[in-house]
Structure formats: structure tokens, C-alpha cells
Design an enzyme around this catalytic site. Structure first.
Site, PDB file in Angstrom:
ATOM      1  N   ASN A 210       0.850  -1.196   0.000  1.00  0.00           N
ATOM      2  CA  ASN A 210       0.000   0.000   0.000  1.00  0.00           C
ATOM      3  C   ASN A 210       0.881   1.240   0.000  1.00  0.00           C
ATOM      4  O   ASN A 210       2.109   1.148   0.066  1.00  0.00           O
ATOM      5  CB  ASN A 210      -0.968  -0.019   1.188  1.00  0.00           C
ATOM      6  CG  ASN A 210      -0.241  -0.021   2.515  1.00  0.00           C
ATOM      7  OD1 ASN A 210       0.421   0.941   2.859  1.00  0.00           O
ATOM      8  ND2 ASN A 210      -0.333  -1.133   3.233  1.00  0.00           N
ATOM      9  N   ASP A 276      -4.979  -6.123   5.164  1.00  0.00           N
ATOM     10  CA  ASP A 276      -6.028  -6.931   5.777  1.00  0.00           C
ATOM     11  C   ASP A 276      -5.970  -8.382   5.296  1.00  0.00           C
ATOM     12  O   ASP A 276      -6.440  -9.281   5.974  1.00  0.00           O
ATOM     13  CB  ASP A 276      -7.408  -6.341   5.450  1.00  0.00           C
ATOM     14  CG  ASP A 276      -7.619  -5.018   6.175  1.00  0.00           C
ATOM     15  OD1 ASP A 276      -7.146  -4.905   7.318  1.00  0.00           O
ATOM     16  OD2 ASP A 276      -8.220  -4.104   5.586  1.00  0.00           O
ATOM     17  N   LYS A 286       9.473 -17.185  -9.560  1.00  0.00           N
ATOM     18  CA  LYS A 286       8.740 -16.081 -10.185  1.00  0.00           C
ATOM     19  C   LYS A 286       7.593 -16.618 -11.059  1.00  0.00           C
ATOM     20  O   LYS A 286       7.819 -17.528 -11.874  1.00  0.00           O
ATOM     21  CB  LYS A 286       9.713 -15.259 -11.029  1.00  0.00           C
ATOM     22  CG  LYS A 286       9.099 -13.999 -11.562  1.00  0.00           C
ATOM     23  CD  LYS A 286      10.077 -13.258 -12.458  1.00  0.00           C
ATOM     24  CE  LYS A 286       9.331 -12.159 -13.187  1.00  0.00           C
ATOM     25  NZ  LYS A 286      10.044 -11.684 -14.348  1.00  0.00           N
ATOM     26  N   LYS A 336     -14.674   2.312  14.315  1.00  0.00           N
ATOM     27  CA  LYS A 336     -13.461   1.536  14.633  1.00  0.00           C
ATOM     28  C   LYS A 336     -13.058   1.717  16.103  1.00  0.00           C
ATOM     29  O   LYS A 336     -12.579   0.780  16.745  1.00  0.00           O
ATOM     30  CB  LYS A 336     -12.304   1.943  13.706  1.00  0.00           C
ATOM     31  CG  LYS A 336     -12.477   1.366  12.305  1.00  0.00           C
ATOM     32  CD  LYS A 336     -11.405   1.820  11.338  1.00  0.00           C
ATOM     33  CE  LYS A 336     -11.814   1.452   9.918  1.00  0.00           C
ATOM     34  NZ  LYS A 336     -10.897   1.930   8.898  1.00  0.00           N
TER      35      LYS A 336
HETATM   36  N1  CTP Z   1      -4.889  -2.632  11.814  1.00  0.00           N
HETATM   37  C1  CTP Z   1      -4.295  -3.700  12.435  1.00  0.00           C
HETATM   38  N2  CTP Z   1      -4.322  -4.922  11.823  1.00  0.00           N
HETATM   39  C2  CTP Z   1      -4.910  -5.089  10.639  1.00  0.00           C
HETATM   40  C3  CTP Z   1      -5.525  -4.004   9.987  1.00  0.00           C
HETATM   41  C4  CTP Z   1      -5.491  -2.767  10.605  1.00  0.00           C
HETATM   42  O1  CTP Z   1      -3.745  -3.555  13.521  1.00  0.00           O
HETATM   43  N3  CTP Z   1      -4.920  -6.287  10.085  1.00  0.00           N
HETATM   44  C5  CTP Z   1      -4.876  -1.328  12.493  1.00  0.00           C
HETATM   45  C6  CTP Z   1      -4.162  -0.215  11.747  1.00  0.00           C
HETATM   46  O2  CTP Z   1      -2.799  -0.168  12.123  1.00  0.00           O
HETATM   47  C7  CTP Z   1      -4.918   1.008  12.198  1.00  0.00           C
HETATM   48  C8  CTP Z   1      -6.316   0.511  12.446  1.00  0.00           C
HETATM   49  O3  CTP Z   1      -6.205  -0.883  12.605  1.00  0.00           O
HETATM   50  O4  CTP Z   1      -4.400   1.522  13.407  1.00  0.00           O
HETATM   51  C9  CTP Z   1      -7.316   0.798  11.374  1.00  0.00           C
HETATM   52  O5  CTP Z   1      -6.820   0.352  10.138  1.00  0.00           O
HETATM   53  P1  CTP Z   1      -7.663   0.568   8.793  1.00  0.00           P
HETATM   54  O6  CTP Z   1      -6.897  -0.031   7.661  1.00  0.00           O
HETATM   55  O7  CTP Z   1      -8.065   2.011   8.709  1.00  0.00           O
HETATM   56  O8  CTP Z   1      -8.973  -0.205   9.090  1.00  0.00           O
HETATM   57  P2  CTP Z   1      -9.324  -1.717   9.062  1.00  0.00           P
HETATM   58  O9  CTP Z   1      -9.592  -2.144  10.454  1.00  0.00           O
HETATM   59  O10 CTP Z   1      -8.271  -2.500   8.319  1.00  0.00           O
HETATM   60  O11 CTP Z   1     -10.699  -1.710   8.250  1.00  0.00           O
HETATM   61  P3  CTP Z   1     -10.958  -1.302   6.691  1.00  0.00           P
HETATM   62  O12 CTP Z   1      -9.653  -1.573   5.962  1.00  0.00           O
HETATM   63  O13 CTP Z   1     -12.052  -2.190   6.308  1.00  0.00           O
HETATM   64  O14 CTP Z   1     -11.318   0.169   6.719  1.00  0.00           O
END
Ligand code: CTP
Length: 401
Positions: A210, A276, A286, A336
């Protein structure tokens, strides 16, 4: 250790013979890592040249109030970008103008628009220094938070002897260093911070990643270190720092590292953008495109590190999450905060230009457990690092030693 890395300092030079001494000061500041920009008043150009100063600073020297090519007024962009404005030597004329809100050249305009620390090091003839109007102006500036490095007594270039000589360059340099040193208000606190975007490998060449640069998390870690905290940073980007840095790549590696360090931690700040999902399979070789019109990469969910840590945290531990959203920022942030059982969430809108992902700037909303919102307008990530910590620890007095 003296270190001015990432510090942006504007040096305003006014018309006075002491201006030649400022060249040495600039050299010292640059050697210590500062990014220095110089503004000359029209009178200062009689004493030092733009060529000398641009060669020393490796930056453009600013003199003109208006540059037609720029859409944003120069005095505003210069004032917004810098951490500190030092005016040395500060003439009686410039001191008088700033104390009375007069903006008739670039330097006085920048000084008036400057919202951070301004330091003046006056230098002038001793009778000028003793003049009651000059003294009134100095008092007025001090009362409004401007810092004055008092001139010294001695032989003056004009032939007089008395108070009016620019403070020694080393004294000015030490004053600047001290100005950036923060009170060690977080000493004894153990803070664990994550930064950067995780990379989920597909094959030896490709990964799912990302756009996170890690700048926000690293800025918080730097700020916590400056405040005297015991800092550990778990980061996907390399960072050579005076505190512990644990390099990870994948979400699983970050998860393992957070779990390992969490029990000793007072505060966990998850600024990292954690993937996620990760590919179910890692291709040892590869992936080749021959004989394929389509490639399906199956993904499996990663653990939600933040949620898991919040579920096992002790009551003394504070958990801070981040959330980057492109719409309904506050709505998603509140969701959240609740769902992950956080003490704070720091929300930012990634749809804004030159803010958030990969930018040096950010604008954020900090929401606490009781849903109180603190909106912080666009600032450098360095500044926001301190402000986020001030909210988490409810620090009111955040001044320097
Ligand atoms: N986070 C985490 N572990 C994951 C995903 C996210 O600890 N697998 C943490 C990130 O570091 C951040 C918070 O959760 O502090 C929110 O992350 P974000 O990407 O905004 O949200 P998600 O919970 O992943 O939900 P979505 O992507 O569906 O918005």
C-alpha cells in the site's frame, strides 16, 4: 547530542555590519542537519551577498516580497514550512516594524505570518539600543512570546563602546539547539509504535502493498523520543534512529513483533497500514505469464493486530489506532474506536491533496474514548507527532526546558 535533522529554520538578516557573522552561524546549523533558508531585507543586501548565502545554505535566498510565478504568497508558504524563525542581526528598524505589525518587506511579512517560535538577536549602536522606543518594542515582543537573545557589551563597529554587539555566534547556536530540546515529560513511559505499510509476498518479485510511507509513525516515534520516552518502533521502512527499531515486512511479522513487545508497553500506537489480507500461497519461483490469460491470487485474512492487543490489554495500557478513510472519515473512525475497543483513534482523510499518505503533511481528527473530537488543521507530520502525544498523555504544558 546536537541534532537538527528535519528542522527547517528561516534566518532573517537585516541591514547591519554583524550580518557577516551570521554566515558562520548558518554553517554551524547546516553541519548539525538543519535545512536553512535565508531572507534578506533590502538593507541587508548592502552587507552580505545572495551568492554567499545561497552557496552556504544550498537553497535559494529570498529577498523579494512578490515572485510572480508563485500562486501562494511567498511570505505565507515560507512561514508555513519552517519550524523556527531567527532574525539576526535584528536592527532597531525591523524590531520596531515587527512589534507594530508593519509588513513592508518579505522578512517583516514572514515574521507577522509566523505562528511558531520567533527568536531575535538584536545588534545596533548602543545609543539606539538604549532608546526608550526600542526598549519598549523589545518588551512588547517578549510579552507576546518572542524570544530575545540579548546583545553583548563591547567595542562596536561604529566606534562606540557599550551594549549593542550581536551575541556570540556560539551563544545563538546553543540557544537554537535548546529551543528544539523538549522537556522530558514522557520519561519512564514505554511506547510501542508501528509505522509503514506491510508487504505481502506473492512470489520472489511481487508483493501486495500500500502507499503508506511510514512518515507519520516515525514522526510520532521521534517526538516520543524527544519527550524522553522509552521508544520501540516496529517499521516496514528502514529507519536509523537513536531508539529501538524492529524491521518487519509482512503483517504476520508485525503481529509477532507487536505481541512480543506489547506486555511491557504503556502505550501502543498503531500508525502502520496493515494489509487486511495476504496471499494464501507464496510461489517459490517467479510467476511466468506464458500460457496464462488470467491469474487468480487467493487471499486469506490477516489478524487484526490492534483489535487483538486491545482485547488482552491491561487497564493501565493505552491503545491508539489510526484510520485512513476516503469518505465519512469521522463516522468510520467512531465505528473503529468502538469495535476495536480503543482509547484513541487518529483519523485522516486520504482524499485531500498533499496530505496523509506519502506526504510530509497531514490533517487529522483525534477522537478519545468519550468521543471527544480534536481537529488538527494541516501541519507537518513532525508537529503532529508532538500534538498526538500531547492528546494521549493530556499534556498541557509542552514547553521547552
Ligand atoms: N490494523 C491492524 N491490523 C490489521 C488491519 C489494521 O492492527 N490487520 C490497524 C491499523 O494499524 C490502524 C487501524 O487498525 O491503526 C485501522 O486500520 P484501517 O486499515 O483504517 O482499518 P481496518 O480495520 O483494516 O478496516 P478497513 O480496511 O475495512 O477500513
Amino acid at each position: 547530542m546536537k541534532n537538527l535533522n528535519n528542522k527547517k529554520i528561516i534566518i532573517g538578516i537585516t541591514g547591519g555590519i554583524a550580518s557577516y557573522k551570521v554566515c558562520e552561524l548558518i554553517r554551524l546549523l547546516i553541519k548539525t542537519g538543519a535545512d536553512v533558508r535565508v531572507i534578506l531585507t533590502p538593507n541587508a543586501r548592502e552587507f552580505v551577498t545572495e551568492t554567499t548565502l545561497s552557496t552556504l545554505t544550498k537553497n535559494q535566498v529570498f529577498c523579494e516580497q512578490f515572485y510572480p510565478a508563485e500562486w501562494k504568497p511567498e511570505h505565507i508558504s515560507l512561514a508555513d514550512d519552517a519550524d523556527l524563525l531567527l532574525i539576526a542581526p535584528a536592527s532597531a528598524n525591523t524590531i520596531g516594524k515587527i512589534a507594530n505589525g508593519i509588513c513592508d518587506n518579505l522578512l517583516t511579512s514572514v515574521a507577522t505570518a509566523f505562528s511558531k517560535q520567533v527568536i531575535l538577536a538584536p545588534a545596533m549602536n548602543c545609543n539606539m539600543w538604549d532608546n526608550p522606543f526600542v526598549q519598549q518594542n523589545i518588551k512588547k515582543l517578549e510579552q507576546h512570546g518572542y524570544q530575545i537573545i540579548m546583545p553583548e557589551s563591547g567595542n562596536l563597529a561604529c566606534g562606540y563602546e557599550g551594549v549593542g554587539r550581536l551575541a556570540d555566534v556560539q551563544v545563538i547556536f546553543d540557544f537554537i539547539i535548546k529551543n528544539f530540546e523538549k522537556k522530558k515529560i514522557l520519561s519512564g513511559k514505554k511506547i510501542l509504535i508501528t509505522a509503514g505499510g506491510t508487504k505481502e509476498p506473492i512470489d520472489p518479485v511481487r508483493y501486495i502493498g500500500n502507499r503508506s510511507s511510514g512518515k507519520m509513525g516515525i514522526a510520532i516515534a521521534d517526538a516520543a523520543y524527544e519527550y524522553g520516552a522509552d521508544v520501540s518502533l516496529i517499521s516496514t521502512v528502514d529507519a536509523n534512529k537513536p531508539y529501538f527499531v524492529f524491521k518487519v515486512n509482512t503483517a504476520i511479522e508485525m503481529y509477532e513483533s507487536v505481541k512480543k513487545h506489547f506486555c511491557n508497553t504503556d502505550v501502543l500506537i498503531m500508525a502502520a497500514a496493515v494489509a487486511d489480507f495476504r496471499p494464501v500461497d507464496f510461489y517459490k519461483n517467479k510467476i511466468k505469464k506464458e500460457n496464462k490469460d488470467m491469474l487468480v491470487v487467493e487471499l486469506v485474512k490477516n489478524p487484526d493486530i490492534l483489535k487483538e492487543m486491545a482485547a488482552i490489554k491491561k487497564s493501565r495500557q493505552i491503545i491508539v489506532g489510526f484510520c485512513a478513510e476516503s469518505k465519512n472519515v469521522t463516522g468510520y473512525a467512531l465505528k473503529k474506536l468502538d469495535e476495536k475497543n480503543l482509547d484513541f483513534i487518529v483519523a485522516n482523510d486520504i482524499s485531500l491533496t498533499d496530505s496523509g499518505f506519502n506526504s510530509d503533511f497531514n490533517e487529522i481528527i483525534i477522537i478519545n474514548k468519550t468521543k471527544q473530537q480534536h481537529r488538527l488543521a494541516r501541519k507537518t507530520k513532525q508537529e503532529l507527532g508532538y500534538l498526538i502525544l500531547q492528546d494521549i498523555f493530556d499534556i498541557k504544558d509542552c514547553g521547552n526546558d
